[in-house]
Design an enzyme around this catalytic site. Sequence first.
Site, PDB file in Angstrom:
ATOM      1  N   TRP A 154       0.873  -1.184   0.000  1.00 47.97           N
ATOM      2  CA  TRP A 154       0.000   0.000   0.000  1.00 47.97           C
ATOM      3  C   TRP A 154       0.908   1.232   0.000  1.00 47.97           C
ATOM      4  CZ3 TRP A 154      -1.801   2.621   4.977  1.00 47.97           C
ATOM      5  CH2 TRP A 154      -2.796   3.563   4.714  1.00 47.97           C
ATOM      6  N   ASP A 235      -0.006  -5.503   9.538  1.00 45.65           N
ATOM      7  CA  ASP A 235      -1.068  -4.553   9.226  1.00 45.65           C
ATOM      8  C   ASP A 235      -2.278  -5.381   8.801  1.00 45.65           C
ATOM      9  OD1 ASP A 235      -2.721  -2.534   8.522  1.00 45.65           O
ATOM     10  OD2 ASP A 235      -1.407  -1.624   7.018  1.00 45.65           O
ATOM     11  N   LYS A 271     -12.778  -0.932   6.675  1.00 45.74           N
ATOM     12  CA  LYS A 271     -13.358  -1.802   5.646  1.00 45.74           C
ATOM     13  C   LYS A 271     -14.375  -2.775   6.238  1.00 45.74           C
ATOM     14  CE  LYS A 271      -9.626  -0.169   3.656  1.00 45.74           C
ATOM     15  NZ  LYS A 271      -9.430   0.649   2.502  1.00 45.74           N
TER      16      LYS A 271
HETATM   17  C1  LMR Z   1      -6.837   1.874  -0.382  1.00 44.05           C
HETATM   18  O1  LMR Z   1      -5.789   1.222  -0.415  1.00 44.05           O
HETATM   19  O2  LMR Z   1      -7.459   2.211  -1.412  1.00 44.05           O
HETATM   20  C2  LMR Z   1      -7.432   2.289   0.943  1.00 44.05           C
HETATM   21  O3  LMR Z   1      -6.679   1.757   1.976  1.00 44.05           O
HETATM   22  C3  LMR Z   1      -7.687   3.729   1.056  1.00 44.05           C
HETATM   23  C4  LMR Z   1      -6.463   4.547   1.313  1.00 44.05           C
HETATM   24  O4  LMR Z   1      -6.465   5.303   2.274  1.00 44.05           O
HETATM   25  O5  LMR Z   1      -5.488   4.461   0.560  1.00 44.05           O
END
Ligand code: LMR
Length: 424
Positions: A154, A235, A271
Amino acid sequence: MASGMAIFRGRLSGRSPFGVRCMSSWWQQVEPAAKDPILGVTEAFLADSDPRKVNVGVGAYRDDSGKPVVLECVREAERRIAGKQNMEYLPMGGSVKMVEETLKLAYGENSEFIKDKKIAAVQALSGTGACRLFADFQKRFKPDSQIYIPVPTWANHHNIWRDAQVPQRTFHYYLPETRGLDFAALMDDVKNAPNGSFFLLHACAHNPTGVDPTEEQWKEISYQFKAKNHFAFFDMAYQGFASGDPERDARAIRIFLEDGHLIGCAQSYAKNMGLYGQRVGCLSILCEDEKQAVAVKSQLQQIARPMYSNPPVHGALIVSTILSDPELKSLWLKEVKGMADRIIGMRTTLRENLEKLGSPLSWEHITNQIGMFCFSGLTPEQVDRLTNEFHIYMTRNGRISMAGVTTGNVGYLANAIHEVTKSA
Ligand code: LMR
């Protein structure tokens, strides 16, 4: 003197309280920040007026008509708490009740670590806040350490540890050729990292790839972590979204606990309870004993105090109301499964549609991957075409948020993907 005054006046622009125009030069050096690779996609989507537009960028669940969802258990909890709550501050560590219930989800309903009070845990501003608190804690108490981050991850993970000034290293995770896990390279990186390294692991439903290790692979990873005395920081932003069952999705964490690791964990209700904007989460660190846990918790609180003093009340109250009531909790579990199942169904339909269009490429990975995302393998250029020609918005790494795919748009999406990939 007079000419000095003229120079002084001449330099000024804008109005001051003295009626003279003053120069607005304080932030001259500030350039606009780069757009966020995920939230920037939502901004672009909102600015597009084309009726065909589709947002499969941000990981936020939508129902089959593309609408945001408020879970029934959340609505019921809100009805129960309405008008009953005062607006006092929570303690620095947040709602004790919410934290207690949250720990049970990660560590197990009857966890001996919870009973023995070995876990230092605080309410956090969702998963991001939990990761950031941990990164700051890591910097403060292990100032020479680094964090190993999977490739890819991420995007915000990089920002979080960068801003906490923890140096970052990466480890292999995803193999583009197989669209699956690069297990051998991952294990090599774990073995080659200096003993006692910090690793960031996605507990389930890896973001952005949708690729998780199998149970056997987790066992091997855990074994190797033990041999190298590495620290695992999980996480867990998508508990429930991988299998539809939060208990099953905690399996990786439980394996590490069974093997005697002292882990850290970030949890979020964005989520799995749909509480995106409420920012409810939890950071926990399993310690050797209660005394250590008390000390660690007090330090986490001290990091939180100058940043935001104490976390917000409302979302935490919704969570504790749901999880402490057996009836509401089972409604929640049913609703989580419902969300996960709809996504699984959309994976099948998207793949079938692409195959029916005669796409020469393999789309097996759409159904093999799990959780909210499909790491499609689309190139940044193909994604740009999807956006510019078809008004389909997604991140340039080819991640499709399956939560935004619906019965109404799946055919359009498949057709557009086919158009931009058929000559690849
Ligand atoms: C995502 O990966 O789309 C979500 O976790 C929202 C974000 O804050 O990035």
